[in-house]
Design an enzyme around this catalytic site. Sequence first.
Site, PDB file in Angstrom:
ATOM      1  N   HIS A  57       0.736  -1.341  -0.058  1.00  0.00           N
ATOM      2  CA  HIS A  57       0.017  -0.013   0.058  1.00  0.00           C
ATOM      3  C   HIS A  57       1.065   1.314   0.133  1.00  0.00           C
ATOM      4  O   HIS A  57       1.908   1.382   0.715  1.00  0.00           O
ATOM      5  CB  HIS A  57      -0.913  -0.155   1.254  1.00  0.00           C
ATOM      6  CG  HIS A  57      -1.872  -1.066   1.086  1.00  0.00           C
ATOM      7  ND1 HIS A  57      -3.205  -0.914   0.696  1.00  0.00           N
ATOM      8  CD2 HIS A  57      -1.792  -2.343   1.849  1.00  0.00           C
ATOM      9  CE1 HIS A  57      -3.847  -1.946   0.860  1.00  0.00           C
ATOM     10  NE2 HIS A  57      -3.146  -2.843   1.556  1.00  0.00           N
ATOM     11  N   PRO A  58       0.534   2.196  -0.751  1.00  0.00           N
ATOM     12  CA  PRO A  58       1.335   3.495  -0.744  1.00  0.00           C
ATOM     13  C   PRO A  58       0.676   4.141   0.757  1.00  0.00           C
ATOM     14  O   PRO A  58      -0.364   3.832   1.427  1.00  0.00           O
ATOM     15  CB  PRO A  58       0.637   4.331  -1.783  1.00  0.00           C
ATOM     16  CG  PRO A  58      -0.718   3.836  -1.930  1.00  0.00           C
ATOM     17  CD  PRO A  58      -0.706   2.363  -1.551  1.00  0.00           C
ATOM     18  N   PHE A 113       0.707   3.534   8.078  1.00  0.00           N
ATOM     19  CA  PHE A 113      -0.685   3.641   8.680  1.00  0.00           C
ATOM     20  C   PHE A 113      -1.714   3.156   7.527  1.00  0.00           C
ATOM     21  O   PHE A 113      -1.430   3.688   6.364  1.00  0.00           O
ATOM     22  CB  PHE A 113      -1.144   5.146   8.577  1.00  0.00           C
ATOM     23  CG  PHE A 113      -2.437   5.560   9.076  1.00  0.00           C
ATOM     24  CD1 PHE A 113      -2.867   5.243  10.185  1.00  0.00           C
ATOM     25  CD2 PHE A 113      -3.219   6.063   8.090  1.00  0.00           C
ATOM     26  CE1 PHE A 113      -4.481   5.468  10.549  1.00  0.00           C
ATOM     27  CE2 PHE A 113      -4.469   6.573   8.210  1.00  0.00           C
ATOM     28  CZ  PHE A 113      -5.018   5.993   9.532  1.00  0.00           C
ATOM     29  N   ALA A 132      -9.506   3.569   3.151  1.00  0.00           N
ATOM     30  CA  ALA A 132      -9.847   5.048   2.894  1.00  0.00           C
ATOM     31  C   ALA A 132     -11.007   5.346   2.162  1.00  0.00           C
ATOM     32  O   ALA A 132     -11.461   6.522   2.137  1.00  0.00           O
ATOM     33  CB  ALA A 132      -8.542   5.677   2.223  1.00  0.00           C
TER      34      ALA A 132
END
Length: 167
Positions: free
Chosen positions: A67-68, A120, A124
């Site tokens: 994940h970015p 984190f 989203a």
Amino acid sequence: MTLNDLNKLDKSEAGRLLATCCGSSNWLTHLLKAFPFTTEEDLIHRAEKAWYEQCTETDWLEAFTHHPKIGDVKSLAEKFASTQHLAGNEQSSVNTASQQVIEALANANSEYEQKFGFIFIVCATGKSANEMLRLLTDRLSNSREEELQIAMGEQFKITQLRFKKLL
């Protein structure tokens, strides 16, 4: 693609597609033991069982690396191009955030990663940049163990959303 289309693929091709939903190789290995899947519910149930019962911290951390960072739009476009078709809109609210919020996200992300040793993770979709910033700063007060459990749950929410986009 339908579940029937997925089930018609050879196992390695199905695995390549399912890996875009979650980046843990151990999770994928356990999930593919159940391939082909009888229903979408069967797929989700087996994915959940593999994630929560057969994966360890090492596997969860591996998935997180796929994940970015929240707000890192450049990374999303470059490093994660293979999951762009599933993840592209997950952080879309960041595109309209103010520079101040983007900078605050970047700073909080750095603090989070230093404290916990992983990025984190939050589902989203549907969250504003301000809401993600609030969640991020709130979660900084957690212990590493608490945060790992939360991030693990958020990862599975993301996986489920990506299944829905895939099928």
